[in-house]
Design a protein around this motif. Structure first.
Motif, PDB file in Angstrom:
ATOM      1  N   GLN A   1       0.801  -1.220   0.000  1.00  0.00           N
ATOM      2  CA  GLN A   1       0.000   0.000   0.000  1.00  0.00           C
ATOM      3  C   GLN A   1       0.835   1.271   0.000  1.00  0.00           C
ATOM      4  O   GLN A   1       0.457   2.272  -0.622  1.00  0.00           O
ATOM      5  N   TYR A   2       2.008   1.251   0.670  1.00  0.00           N
ATOM      6  CA  TYR A   2       2.739   2.506   0.863  1.00  0.00           C
ATOM      7  C   TYR A   2       4.164   2.520   0.312  1.00  0.00           C
ATOM      8  O   TYR A   2       4.679   3.586   0.015  1.00  0.00           O
ATOM      9  N   VAL A   3       4.797   1.361   0.217  1.00  0.00           N
ATOM     10  CA  VAL A   3       6.182   1.329  -0.247  1.00  0.00           C
ATOM     11  C   VAL A   3       6.246   1.111  -1.753  1.00  0.00           C
ATOM     12  O   VAL A   3       6.969   1.810  -2.474  1.00  0.00           O
ATOM     13  N   ASP A   4       5.477   0.146  -2.245  1.00  0.00           N
ATOM     14  CA  ASP A   4       5.518  -0.181  -3.666  1.00  0.00           C
ATOM     15  C   ASP A   4       4.646   0.737  -4.512  1.00  0.00           C
ATOM     16  O   ASP A   4       4.807   0.797  -5.730  1.00  0.00           O
ATOM     17  N   ARG A   5       3.717   1.422  -3.898  1.00  0.00           N
ATOM     18  CA  ARG A   5       2.782   2.261  -4.639  1.00  0.00           C
ATOM     19  C   ARG A   5       3.192   3.729  -4.541  1.00  0.00           C
ATOM     20  O   ARG A   5       3.514   4.214  -3.459  1.00  0.00           O
ATOM     21  N   GLU A   6       3.185   4.418  -5.680  1.00  0.00           N
ATOM     22  CA  GLU A   6       3.511   5.838  -5.693  1.00  0.00           C
ATOM     23  C   GLU A   6       2.303   6.656  -5.246  1.00  0.00           C
ATOM     24  O   GLU A   6       1.174   6.401  -5.679  1.00  0.00           O
ATOM     25  N   LYS A   7       2.549   7.632  -4.414  1.00  0.00           N
ATOM     26  CA  LYS A   7       1.475   8.503  -3.972  1.00  0.00           C
ATOM     27  C   LYS A   7       1.086   9.463  -5.084  1.00  0.00           C
ATOM     28  O   LYS A   7       1.942  10.036  -5.753  1.00  0.00           O
ATOM     29  N   LYS A   8      -0.214   9.633  -5.288  1.00  0.00           N
ATOM     30  CA  LYS A   8      -0.729  10.541  -6.316  1.00  0.00           C
ATOM     31  C   LYS A   8      -1.419  11.727  -5.643  1.00  0.00           C
ATOM     32  O   LYS A   8      -2.282  11.541  -4.785  1.00  0.00           O
TER      33      LYS A   8
ATOM     34  N   ASP B   1       2.813   7.541 -14.983  1.00  0.00           N
ATOM     35  CA  ASP B   1       3.751   7.430 -13.870  1.00  0.00           C
ATOM     36  C   ASP B   1       3.957   8.749 -13.142  1.00  0.00           C
ATOM     37  O   ASP B   1       4.782   8.824 -12.226  1.00  0.00           O
ATOM     38  N   SER B   2       3.269   9.782 -13.546  1.00  0.00           N
ATOM     39  CA  SER B   2       3.422  11.069 -12.860  1.00  0.00           C
ATOM     40  C   SER B   2       2.859  10.964 -11.447  1.00  0.00           C
ATOM     41  O   SER B   2       2.059  10.067 -11.150  1.00  0.00           O
ATOM     42  N   PRO B   3       3.247  11.888 -10.547  1.00  0.00           N
ATOM     43  CA  PRO B   3       2.733  11.838  -9.174  1.00  0.00           C
ATOM     44  C   PRO B   3       1.377  12.506  -9.006  1.00  0.00           C
ATOM     45  O   PRO B   3       1.029  12.937  -7.915  1.00  0.00           O
ATOM     46  N   PHE B   4       0.595  12.595 -10.099  1.00  0.00           N
ATOM     47  CA  PHE B   4      -0.680  13.312 -10.037  1.00  0.00           C
ATOM     48  C   PHE B   4      -1.817  12.453 -10.589  1.00  0.00           C
ATOM     49  O   PHE B   4      -1.608  11.543 -11.397  1.00  0.00           O
ATOM     50  N   CYS B   5      -3.020  12.791 -10.149  1.00  0.00           N
ATOM     51  CA  CYS B   5      -4.243  12.296 -10.768  1.00  0.00           C
ATOM     52  C   CYS B   5      -5.259  13.427 -10.723  1.00  0.00           C
ATOM     53  O   CYS B   5      -5.236  14.266  -9.809  1.00  0.00           O
ATOM     54  N   PHE B   6      -6.133  13.464 -11.725  1.00  0.00           N
ATOM     55  CA  PHE B   6      -7.088  14.567 -11.802  1.00  0.00           C
ATOM     56  C   PHE B   6      -8.286  14.308 -10.890  1.00  0.00           C
ATOM     57  O   PHE B   6      -8.958  13.287 -10.993  1.00  0.00           O
ATOM     58  N   GLU B   7      -8.503  15.244  -9.988  1.00  0.00           N
ATOM     59  CA  GLU B   7      -9.705  15.241  -9.165  1.00  0.00           C
ATOM     60  C   GLU B   7     -10.861  15.866  -9.940  1.00  0.00           C
ATOM     61  O   GLU B   7     -12.014  15.456  -9.806  1.00  0.00           O
ATOM     62  N   LYS B   8     -10.538  16.853 -10.783  1.00  0.00           N
ATOM     63  CA  LYS B   8     -11.534  17.567 -11.573  1.00  0.00           C
ATOM     64  C   LYS B   8     -10.867  18.044 -12.856  1.00  0.00           C
ATOM     65  O   LYS B   8      -9.784  18.617 -12.823  1.00  0.00           O
TER      66      LYS B   8
ATOM     67  N   GLU C   1       5.199  19.531 -11.502  1.00  0.00           N
ATOM     68  CA  GLU C   1       6.084  18.776 -10.608  1.00  0.00           C
ATOM     69  C   GLU C   1       7.367  19.545 -10.328  1.00  0.00           C
ATOM     70  O   GLU C   1       7.829  19.626  -9.188  1.00  0.00           O
ATOM     71  N   LYS C   2       7.942  20.128 -11.361  1.00  0.00           N
ATOM     72  CA  LYS C   2       9.178  20.895 -11.193  1.00  0.00           C
ATOM     73  C   LYS C   2       8.967  22.078 -10.258  1.00  0.00           C
ATOM     74  O   LYS C   2       9.800  22.352  -9.384  1.00  0.00           O
ATOM     75  N   GLU C   3       7.839  22.765 -10.421  1.00  0.00           N
ATOM     76  CA  GLU C   3       7.561  23.921  -9.563  1.00  0.00           C
ATOM     77  C   GLU C   3       7.391  23.500  -8.105  1.00  0.00           C
ATOM     78  O   GLU C   3       7.899  24.142  -7.188  1.00  0.00           O
ATOM     79  N   LEU C   4       6.675  22.404  -7.880  1.00  0.00           N
ATOM     80  CA  LEU C   4       6.449  21.951  -6.512  1.00  0.00           C
ATOM     81  C   LEU C   4       7.748  21.469  -5.860  1.00  0.00           C
ATOM     82  O   LEU C   4       8.017  21.753  -4.694  1.00  0.00           O
ATOM     83  N   ARG C   5       8.554  20.737  -6.613  1.00  0.00           N
ATOM     84  CA  ARG C   5       9.820  20.245  -6.075  1.00  0.00           C
ATOM     85  C   ARG C   5      10.772  21.384  -5.726  1.00  0.00           C
ATOM     86  O   ARG C   5      11.568  21.284  -4.792  1.00  0.00           O
ATOM     87  N   ALA C   6      10.705  22.467  -6.480  1.00  0.00           N
ATOM     88  CA  ALA C   6      11.649  23.572  -6.294  1.00  0.00           C
ATOM     89  C   ALA C   6      11.224  24.550  -5.210  1.00  0.00           C
ATOM     90  O   ALA C   6      11.935  25.512  -4.934  1.00  0.00           O
ATOM     91  N   ARG C   7      10.090  24.309  -4.586  1.00  0.00           N
ATOM     92  CA  ARG C   7       9.624  25.242  -3.560  1.00  0.00           C
ATOM     93  C   ARG C   7      10.632  25.355  -2.418  1.00  0.00           C
ATOM     94  O   ARG C   7      11.099  24.358  -1.892  1.00  0.00           O
ATOM     95  N   GLY C   8      10.919  26.560  -2.051  1.00  0.00           N
ATOM     96  CA  GLY C   8      11.850  26.801  -0.956  1.00  0.00           C
ATOM     97  C   GLY C   8      13.301  26.828  -1.374  1.00  0.00           C
ATOM     98  O   GLY C   8      14.176  27.119  -0.553  1.00  0.00           O
ATOM     99  N   SER C   9      13.595  26.528  -2.631  1.00  0.00           N
ATOM    100  CA  SER C   9      14.995  26.554  -3.066  1.00  0.00           C
ATOM    101  C   SER C   9      15.526  27.981  -3.002  1.00  0.00           C
ATOM    102  O   SER C   9      14.797  28.948  -3.201  1.00  0.00           O
ATOM    103  N   ARG C  10      16.796  28.098  -2.695  1.00  0.00           N
ATOM    104  CA  ARG C  10      17.411  29.426  -2.590  1.00  0.00           C
ATOM    105  C   ARG C  10      18.903  29.305  -2.868  1.00  0.00           C
ATOM    106  O   ARG C  10      19.434  28.200  -2.962  1.00  0.00           O
ATOM    107  N   LYS C  11      19.567  30.454  -2.975  1.00  0.00           N
ATOM    108  CA  LYS C  11      21.000  30.497  -3.227  1.00  0.00           C
ATOM    109  C   LYS C  11      21.725  31.016  -1.988  1.00  0.00           C
ATOM    110  O   LYS C  11      21.215  31.889  -1.284  1.00  0.00           O
ATOM    111  N   CYS C  12      22.904  30.483  -1.732  1.00  0.00           N
ATOM    112  CA  CYS C  12      23.735  31.027  -0.660  1.00  0.00           C
ATOM    113  C   CYS C  12      24.117  32.463  -1.028  1.00  0.00           C
ATOM    114  O   CYS C  12      24.561  32.726  -2.143  1.00  0.00           O
ATOM    115  N   VAL C  13      23.934  33.377  -0.083  1.00  0.00           N
ATOM    116  CA  VAL C  13      24.227  34.784  -0.362  1.00  0.00           C
ATOM    117  C   VAL C  13      25.681  35.123  -0.077  1.00  0.00           C
ATOM    118  O   VAL C  13      26.129  36.214  -0.385  1.00  0.00           O
ATOM    119  N   ARG C  14      26.407  34.189   0.518  1.00  0.00           N
ATOM    120  CA  ARG C  14      27.816  34.431   0.808  1.00  0.00           C
ATOM    121  C   ARG C  14      28.589  33.133   0.707  1.00  0.00           C
ATOM    122  O   ARG C  14      28.025  32.045   0.757  1.00  0.00           O
TER     123      ARG C  14
END
Length: 753
Positions: free
Chosen positions: A354-361, A416-423, A451-464
Motif C-alpha cells: 500500500q505505501y512502499v511499492d505504490r507511488e502517492k498521487k 507514472d506522474s505523481p498526479f491524478c485529476f480530481e476535476k 512537478e518541477k515547480e512543486l519540487r523547487a519550492r523553498g529553493s534558494r542560493k547562498c548569499v555568501r
C-alpha cells in the motif's frame, strides 16, 4: 512549518521516506551521509537527499535534516560545504545538538530554521527561552518531561515545541549518556550508540542480587505509545508530534504514521470530547513493534517499573508462556510466537504493497481551453500552485469532430506522474479536432512543469561564500600556555571538605548541591576563604520544575552564602541564574559540550568564566580545539548515565534513602549506581575511575587552566592519598606512583569515532 499541527515521521531510507509521505506524514526527518545521530541507518547521499527534499515538497511535506551530533573542529570546517546543496535545494530545517554547529549555521545560513535536538536535554522554559534568543525556531523536548512541564514551557516561551509520541525510549536523558562511549568507543553523542542499555544486568545491594534472572533487562524501557494521550499532548502546546524509528524498516514507518494520522485528523475535526482509540489499532501498533507491551512514556509518571521491559529487550524475544512444564511452556510459546510472526509478516506485506511499492498521487484540477482561432491552453492547479501550457489552435474537423469525452479520457492518462485529476473541465469550442499527439504532449508538459515547480519550492542560493571556521589558524596558535598548577577539588559529600582544606595547592573546592545542607554553605565558604581557597556549589545534573522551585525557595540563602563560583550542567541552570540576577562566575561542566572552538567562542561571548573539556576528545583533538581558559577532569568516577528512571523504583525498593547499588554486566564489571533522592534521578558511574596521574606530558601539552579531581564514593583516607599524589606529580614534578587498582584513561588516547 507548513502545518499548524504536524505529524513528523522518521526516514532511514528513501523507501521509508516514500512510506511516511504516502501514509500521511506532514514532515519527515532524516540523516545525510554525515553528522546524524543514526550513523548506522541507511542514510542519504547528496544526490538522493536533494531528490528527497524535492519529493517531500512535491507532496506538501517539510523535510528536516539531522545534524544532531557533536562535531570536532576538522568536521566543523567541512559543515558548510556539506549543507550548501541541501540548503539550496530548499531544506526546511536542521536538527542540531552542538552549539558550535548552531552558531555556524546562524552565521552562514541565517534563514535556515534550526530545531534544537532532544540531545540538548531541554528541560524547561528557561532553556527554551535561551535557545529562542540564540535563534532557534523550535525545541525538541527531553522525553522525560511531563505534560505539565511541557505546558509550562509553552506558556512561558514563545517557540515551537516538538515532542516524541511513539517509539523507543532511551534509559538515559538524551545527550547525557557516555555508557556506549566509555565501554567501546561508540559515542551516542556521535550517532554510534551500541545500546548497552538493551543488554542484561544484575543489580546488587548489600551483597545480594535484587533482580530475578528472567528480569535482567534493567535498563531497557518499553517503547512509548501515546495514541490515547494525543489530545492532552496537543493541548499542552506540542505542535509537532514526533515518531521515533530511523533504524526501523519502511513498513513500520508507514504503519505507525497511518494510525496516528487517522486519530490526529479525527481530533482536529471533532475535538477531544469524541476522541476514543479503538483497541484494534493499539494491537496493530503492537504487531509492528513492541518490547513486551507499551508505556505512555513519562508524560504522566516521573519514573516506575511500568515503564520498563525487564524480560523482553526486543520484538518477539522472550515471549513464550512459562509454565511448570518447561518443555510444554516452550512448545506453547513457540506456537504463540509463530502466530505472532505470521500476523506480523502479513501486516508488513499489506503495508509494503500500500505505501512502499505504490507511488502517492496528488489530486489536481485542470481546465483545457479549446479554440480554432487562438492557441489551445491547458491550466493545471494543485492547491495554490498553478501552471499553464499552450499549443497549436484546434482544427476544423474534416470528418467527425473529436468527442469531448475522448479529449478528457486522453488528458486524464497521468501515467507514472505523481498526479491524478480530481476535476478536469473542457472550455471553448466543441466541434473541433486535436491530434492525440498534441493532447499527450500538452498533458506531459503541464504535469512536468507542475512537478518541477512543486519540487523547487523553498529553493534558494547562498548569499555568501561558506568559509570553514578558524580558516588558516595554525595549530600552535590554538595551544594555550600553562598557567601553573591550579587544582579544583569537587566533593560529593561536603563533610569531606575538612580532609582537603589544609592542602595549599588546592585553589578551589566545590560541593554537590544534592548532598549539602544549604544552611551550612556560608560556614564552608568562610572556611575556604580563610584557607585561601575559592568555594563553589555544583548544581544538579537535571534542572526541572521541581529543582527550580527548590532553588527559588532558597535563593536568598544561596545569594548570601559567600559562594565564589557555580558549576552548571544544563541550559536551564544558566537561564535560572540570569533571570534570578545571581551573578557569579560560572564553570560549564563537561556535559555542556564544547567539542570545538566555535562552541567555546559561543560560551565566551555569553560571559562564561570557564568550560570543562569534553570527555570524548583525545589529546590531539583537545590541542587542536584549544584549551586555554578550560578546566580538565583528571580524576574521578565518570557518570555514564543520568536517568529519570530509578532502579529502586524498578525493584519496588524505593525508601527515599540514598545508597550505592552495583550494576553487574555479563563480563562481571560492576558499575556503581547512586540514587539522588533530592533531585529524583539516578547516576550510573563507570566501573573504574579516570586517572591521568601517569599522563603528565599529555596534560601539559593540552595546557588546561586548571585540573579537577572529582570524589564521589571514596573515603576520606583515599581522597587525601589521591589528592596528595596529584599535587606531587602535577605541582611539584614528582614521579607518578602506580595507581592502586584498575583505572581508565578515558578517551585521552583513543578518542571516539
Amino acid at each position: 512549518m507548513r502545518h499548524k499541527t504536524e505529524l513528523l515521521a522518521p526516514a532511514g531510507s528513501y523507501d521509508s521516506l516514500k512510506a511516511a509521505v504516502g501514509a500521511g506524514a506532514d514532515a519527515v526527518y532524516l540523516g545525510g551521509a554525515r553528522f546524524g545521530a543514526r550513523a548506522y541507518a541507511d542514510n542519504f547521499g547528496e544526490k538522493e537527499l536533494c531528490d528527497a527534499i524535492g519529493y517531500a515538497h512535491l507532496h506538501g511535506c517539510d523535510l528536516y535534516l539531522t545534524v544532531n551530533t557533536l562535531l570536532k573542529d576538522k568536521e566543523l570546517e567541512e559543515l558548510g560545504a556539506y549543507l550548501k546543496p541541501y540548503y539550496e535545494s530548499g531544506l526546511d530545517a536542521v536538527i542540531v545538538q552542538d552549539l558550535g554547529v548552531f552558531s555556524y549555521i546562524r552565521e552562514y545560513f541565517p534563514d535556515l530554521p534550526i530545531h534544537a535536538s532532544t540531545q540538548m536535554t531541554i528541560l524547561g522554559a528557561g532553556g527554551a527561552r535561551f535557545l529562542k534568543e540564540q535563534g532557534a525556531a523550535r525545541i525538541v523536548t527531553a522525553r522525560e518531561l511531563s505534560l505539565e512541564e511541557i505546558r509550562q514551557i509553552h506558556a512561558a516561551a514563545d517557540i515551537e515545541i516538538e515532542s516524541f509520541i511513539h517509539g523507543a525510549l532511551c534509559y538515559c536523558y538524551s545527550g547525557q549518556c557516555l555508557f556506549s562511549s566509555m565501554l567501546g568507543g561508540r559515542s551516542g553523542n556521535r550517532g554510534r550508540c551500541a545500546q548497552p542499555c538493551r543488554l542484561p544486568y544484575q543489580v546488587k545491594a548489600e551483597g545480594k542480587i535484587r533482580n530475578r534472572r528472567e528480569e535482567a533487562y534493567l535498563l531497557s524501557p518499553k517503547d512509548m505509545c501515546t495514541l490515547e494521550l494525543l489530545p492532552k499532548i496537543l493541548e499542552a502546546g506540542v505542535c509537532s508530534l514526533k515518531i521515533e524509528g530511523r533504524m526501523k524498516r519502511p513498513e513500520y514507518t508507514a504503519g505507525v504514521v497511518r494510525i496516528y494520522r487517522k486519530y490526529l485528523d479525527f481530533y482536529l475535526e471533532h475535538g477531544k470530547d469524541s476522541y476514543q482509540v479503538e483497541q484494534k489499532d493499539l494491537e496493530e501498533l503492537k504487531r509492528l513493534y513492541n518490547r513486551g507491551g507499551f508505556s505512555k512514556g513519562y508524560y504522566q509518571v516521573r519514573n516506575g517499573r511500568e515503564l520498563m521491559s525487564l524480560s523482553r529487550p526486543g520484538h518477539f524475544k522472550g515471549s513464550w508462556e512459562k509454565g511448570k512444564d518447561k518443555d510444554k511452556g516452550k512448545r506453547n510459546g513457540n506456537r504463540q510466537e509463530l502466530l505472532e510472526k505470521q500476523a506480523y509478516e502479513g501486516l508488513l506485506a499489506e503495508l509494503k504493497q500500500q505505501y512502499v511499492d505504490r507511488e502517492k498521487k496528488e489530486k489536481i484540477k485542470g481546465s483545457f481551453r479549446i479554440s480554432t482561432e487562438f492557441p489551445t491552453e491547458f491550466l493545471v492547479t494543485y492547491k495554490e500552485a498553478a501552471v499553464s501550457v499552450s499549443g497549436e489552435p484546434a482544427q476544423k474537423p474534416k470528418n467527425q469532430p473529436m468527442h469531448p469525452e475522448a479529449v478528457l479520457k486522453q488528458l486524464q492518462k497521468t501515467g507514472d506522474s505523481p498526479f491524478c485529476f480530481e476535476k478536469l473541465e473542457l472550455e471553448g469550442e466543441k466541434e473541433v479536432f486535436l491530434p492525440v499527439r498534441q493532447l499527450n504532449g500538452m498533458r506531459r508538459e503541464a504535469l512536468e512543469k507542475l512537478e518541477k515547480e512543486l519540487r523547487a519550492r523553498g529553493s534558494r542560493k547562498c548569499v555568501r561564500e561558506v568559509f570553514p571556521p578558524e580558516k588558516g589558524q595554525r595549530e600552535e596558535d590554538r595551544q594555550g600556555k600553562a598557567e601553573g598548577c591550579a587544582i579544583h577539588v569537587q566533593l560529593e559529600q561536603p563533610e569531606d571538605l575538612w580532609t582537603v582544606l589544609d592542602i595549599p595547592e588546592v585553589s578551589m573546592i566545590t560541593v554537590s548541591s544534592g548532598h549539602t545542607d544549604f544552611g551550612q554553605l556560608k560556614a564552608y565558604a568562610d572556611a575556604c576563604r580563610k584557607a585561601g581557597k575559592s568555594f563553589g556549589l555544583v548544581l544538579p545534573a537535571i534542572f526541572r520544575v521541581s529543582e527550580e522551585r527548590y532553588f527559588k525557595e532558597r535563593l536568598s540563602l544561596l545569594k548570601n552564602a559567600g559562594l565564589d563560583t557555580l558549576v552548571v550542567k544544563n541550559l536551564e541552570e544558566l537561564a535560572f541564574l540570569r533571570e534570578a540576577d545571581w551573578n557569579l562566575p560560572v564553570i560549564l561542566d563537561h556535559n555542556l559540550y564544547t567539542f570545538n572552538q566555535r562552541a567555546r567562542l559561543f560560551w565566551k561571548e555569553e560571559g562564561i568564566f570557564m568550560d570543562t573539556l569534553p570527555l570524548e576528545l583525545n589529546a590531539q583533538e583537545l590541542v587542536r580545539r584549544g584549551c586555554e581558559g578550560s578546566e580538565m577532569l583528571v580524576y574521578g568516577y565518570l557518570p555514564l548515565m543520568v536517568t529519570a528512571n530509578c532502579l529502586h523504583k524498578t525493584m519496588k525498593a524505593c525508601r527515599k534513602q540514598e545508597e550505592f547499588w552495583k550494576l553487574t554486566d555479563r563480563y562481571k564489571k560492576e558499575f556503581p549506581i547512586a540514587n539522588e533522592c533530592r533531585w529524583c534521578y539516578n547516576v550510573i558511574y563507570n566501573c573504574e575511575p579516570l586517572s591521568l596521574l601517569g599522563n603528565v606530558k599529555e596534560v601539559e601539552r593540552i595546557s588546561p587552566k586548571s585540573l579537577r579531581l572529582c570524589f564521589v564514593m571514596e573515603d576520606k583516607r583515599k581522597i587525601r592519598r589521591i589528592l596528595e599524589q596529584y599535587v606531587e606529580v602535577f605541582c611539584h614534578k614528582g614521579e607518578p606512583p602506580a595507581f592502586e587498582g584498575p583505572f581508565t584513561r578515558g578517551h585521552l588516547k583513543r578518542g571516539v569515532e
